[in-house]
Design an enzyme around this catalytic site. Sequence first.
Site, PDB file in Angstrom:
ATOM      1  N   ASP A   1       1.116  -1.103  -0.011  1.00 46.55           N
ATOM      2  CA  ASP A   1      -0.051  -0.069  -0.643  1.00 46.55           C
ATOM      3  C   ASP A   1       1.003   1.491   0.112  1.00 46.55           C
ATOM      4  OD1 ASP A   1      -2.202   2.024  -0.101  1.00 46.55           O
ATOM      5  OD2 ASP A   1      -2.512   2.044   1.990  1.00 46.55           O
TER       6      ASP A   1
ATOM      7  N   HIS B   1      -3.712  14.004   0.363  1.00 49.83           N
ATOM      8  CA  HIS B   1      -3.440  13.246   1.759  1.00 49.83           C
ATOM      9  C   HIS B   1      -2.999  13.372   2.894  1.00 49.83           C
ATOM     10  CE1 HIS B   1      -4.287   9.474   4.549  1.00 49.83           C
ATOM     11  NE2 HIS B   1      -3.700   8.959   3.732  1.00 49.83           N
TER      12      HIS B   1
ATOM     13  N   GLU C   1     -10.512   4.287   3.537  1.00 44.50           N
ATOM     14  CA  GLU C   1      -9.185   4.966   2.740  1.00 44.50           C
ATOM     15  C   GLU C   1     -10.060   4.547   1.319  1.00 44.50           C
ATOM     16  OE1 GLU C   1      -5.067   4.373   3.872  1.00 44.50           O
ATOM     17  OE2 GLU C   1      -5.574   5.758   5.661  1.00 44.50           O
TER      18      GLU C   1
ATOM     19  N   GLU D   1      -9.476   4.225  -2.413  1.00 40.15           N
ATOM     20  CA  GLU D   1      -7.984   3.938  -2.907  1.00 40.15           C
ATOM     21  C   GLU D   1      -8.305   3.297  -4.172  1.00 40.15           C
ATOM     22  OE1 GLU D   1      -4.205   2.975  -1.205  1.00 40.15           O
ATOM     23  OE2 GLU D   1      -5.103   3.217   0.597  1.00 40.15           O
TER      24      GLU D   1
ATOM     25  N   ASP E   1      -8.742   0.301   1.744  1.00 44.19           N
ATOM     26  CA  ASP E   1      -8.178   0.681   3.035  1.00 44.19           C
ATOM     27  C   ASP E   1      -8.416   0.162   4.350  1.00 44.19           C
ATOM     28  OD1 ASP E   1      -5.200  -0.387   4.809  1.00 44.19           O
ATOM     29  OD2 ASP E   1      -4.729   1.574   3.516  1.00 44.19           O
TER      30      ASP E   1
ATOM     31  N   ARG F   1      -7.662   4.213  13.161  1.00 44.72           N
ATOM     32  CA  ARG F   1      -6.690   5.570  13.719  1.00 44.72           C
ATOM     33  C   ARG F   1      -5.845   5.722  15.009  1.00 44.72           C
ATOM     34  NH1 ARG F   1      -5.735   6.481   8.572  1.00 44.72           N
ATOM     35  NH2 ARG F   1      -7.556   7.058   7.273  1.00 44.72           N
TER      36      ARG F   1
ATOM     37  N   GLN G   1      -2.691   2.848  15.165  1.00 43.25           N
ATOM     38  CA  GLN G   1      -2.458   3.883  14.372  1.00 43.25           C
ATOM     39  C   GLN G   1      -1.170   4.639  14.797  1.00 43.25           C
ATOM     40  OE1 GLN G   1      -3.707   4.740  10.427  1.00 43.25           O
ATOM     41  NE2 GLN G   1      -1.619   5.597   9.015  1.00 43.25           N
TER      42      GLN G   1
ATOM     43  N   LYS H   1      -3.440  -1.645   9.852  1.00 44.50           N
ATOM     44  CA  LYS H   1      -3.661  -2.285   8.507  1.00 44.50           C
ATOM     45  C   LYS H   1      -4.662  -3.151   8.245  1.00 44.50           C
ATOM     46  CE  LYS H   1      -2.786   2.188   7.024  1.00 44.50           C
ATOM     47  NZ  LYS H   1      -4.234   3.766   6.231  1.00 44.50           N
TER      48      LYS H   1
ATOM     49  N   THR I   1      -9.197  -5.356   3.596  1.00 38.84           N
ATOM     50  CA  THR I   1      -8.753  -4.526   2.801  1.00 38.84           C
ATOM     51  C   THR I   1     -10.200  -5.290   1.423  1.00 38.84           C
ATOM     52  OG1 THR I   1      -6.390  -4.148   3.308  1.00 38.84           O
ATOM     53  CG2 THR I   1      -6.944  -2.951   0.637  1.00 38.84           C
TER      54      THR I   1
ATOM     55  N   GLU J   1      -9.443  12.525   7.723  1.00 35.79           N
ATOM     56  CA  GLU J   1      -9.254  14.204   7.425  1.00 35.79           C
ATOM     57  C   GLU J   1     -10.495  15.197   7.027  1.00 35.79           C
ATOM     58  OE1 GLU J   1      -7.331  14.198   3.251  1.00 35.79           O
ATOM     59  OE2 GLU J   1      -7.303  12.048   3.760  1.00 35.79           O
TER      60      GLU J   1
HETATM   61 CA    CA Z   1      -3.533   2.881   2.060  1.00 34.82          CA
END
Ligand code: CA
Length: 421
Positions: free
Chosen positions: A126, A133, A199, A201, A231, A235, A238, A251, A255, A361
């Site tokens: 990834d 971002h 996320e 993507e 993904d 948080r 993380q 993560k 996915t 975000e």
């Molecule tokens: Ca990602």
Amino acid sequence: MPLMTSWVESANSPETDFPLNNLPYGSFLSDEGETCCGVAIGDMILNVTTLEADGLIGIDGEEEVFFLGDWSDFMALGAPVWAAFRSELMALLGADCEDPQALVDYLVPQVGTQMLMPFHVSEYTDFYAGKNHAVNVGTMFRGPENALPPNWLSIPIGYNGRASSVVVDGTDVRRPWGQLKGPDDTLPRFEPCKRFDFELEMGAIVGTPSDGPVTVEQADDMIFGYVLLNDWSARDIQAWEYQPLGPFQAKATATTISPWIVPKAALEPFRTSTPERERELLPYLQEPRPMLYDIALEVGLAPEGKDETIITRTNYSVMYYSSAQQLTHHSTSGCPMNTGDLLGSGTISGTTKDSRGALLEIAWGGQEPITLDTGETRSFLEDGDRLTLRGHARGDGYRIGFGTCAGTVLPAAKDPFASSL
Ligand code: CA
């Protein structure tokens, strides 16, 4: 290029994801309970596994390429075979087909059909290639002065993810437990994640393998096609674990990818260049021609049993690095790339609040919760929330779509380490 017409009527609608121009590759469970390779056309699926078994389609010099219902063997055969097979499909499904009646029995409706993983994910990497971002997250985690790490404008930053965690559209995702930061840096807790996020993507799928460094042009040739990719990200896990080696358990829950691999050939008319460089790239990373794509993307969030709100709209073309550049960088160490290698693009965020590709975000770390059409607010995902990614490239009277990339958040399990005594 205009719409190419098919004898499958639903494929000629300007709003279908799957006109003849697309012909994406998926795997599905047949009525007989078998895993089959399929190609989407309008609202139907062409069963390629039974077509091959009956001798109506095939690859020269190869047998039973589609027998297992997985596209990996086909992906490994390389670009000339992909092109020849696509031509064969176009002849069979095009409006000029001489005997469509002979093919009707090989069509199954998409509605009510269970989709499966379309290829074997050999490895999953990834990336972190969206500048908006990276600036947003960097500002939140490290402050505005250090938002972009010094290497960011020169390296497509990535980490090695877990192939074992990749699931197909429609798979539920259970909220993980994990180690979270406590009141200070010495008292962590083991609890269910409270800041579960998505996320937005794109995923690039490697078809032909490599052994040693490859140029950007060679890397582009190796890419078989693209999927939407979510993904899922914890948080709070993380934030505590990510230094100094990057994300790990945050993560690794799941996915999700969309069920249809859109071939690079279908996206060819929508190629676009990466943005202006703010710092010149080293020569090995420079793109010889446009290798991003103009693909409109959106994310919908539906609380359990309620209507969906579109919480973001953006476009893949805002990325700073293309998948081909990422693949080239990935190979510089000599790292072999395999058929079925999946490369996540990194979160795709535009410059405005309503074009950001993650709740972290959009709701700015929980400081600015968003209000859904139902009146509820969200800073992060709640149990029962269903999250759906969609995307398409818009052509003249048609579009090239990916289907959906959706999943519902299930409540955390009971404490997995609780004593059973
Ligand atoms: Ca990602």
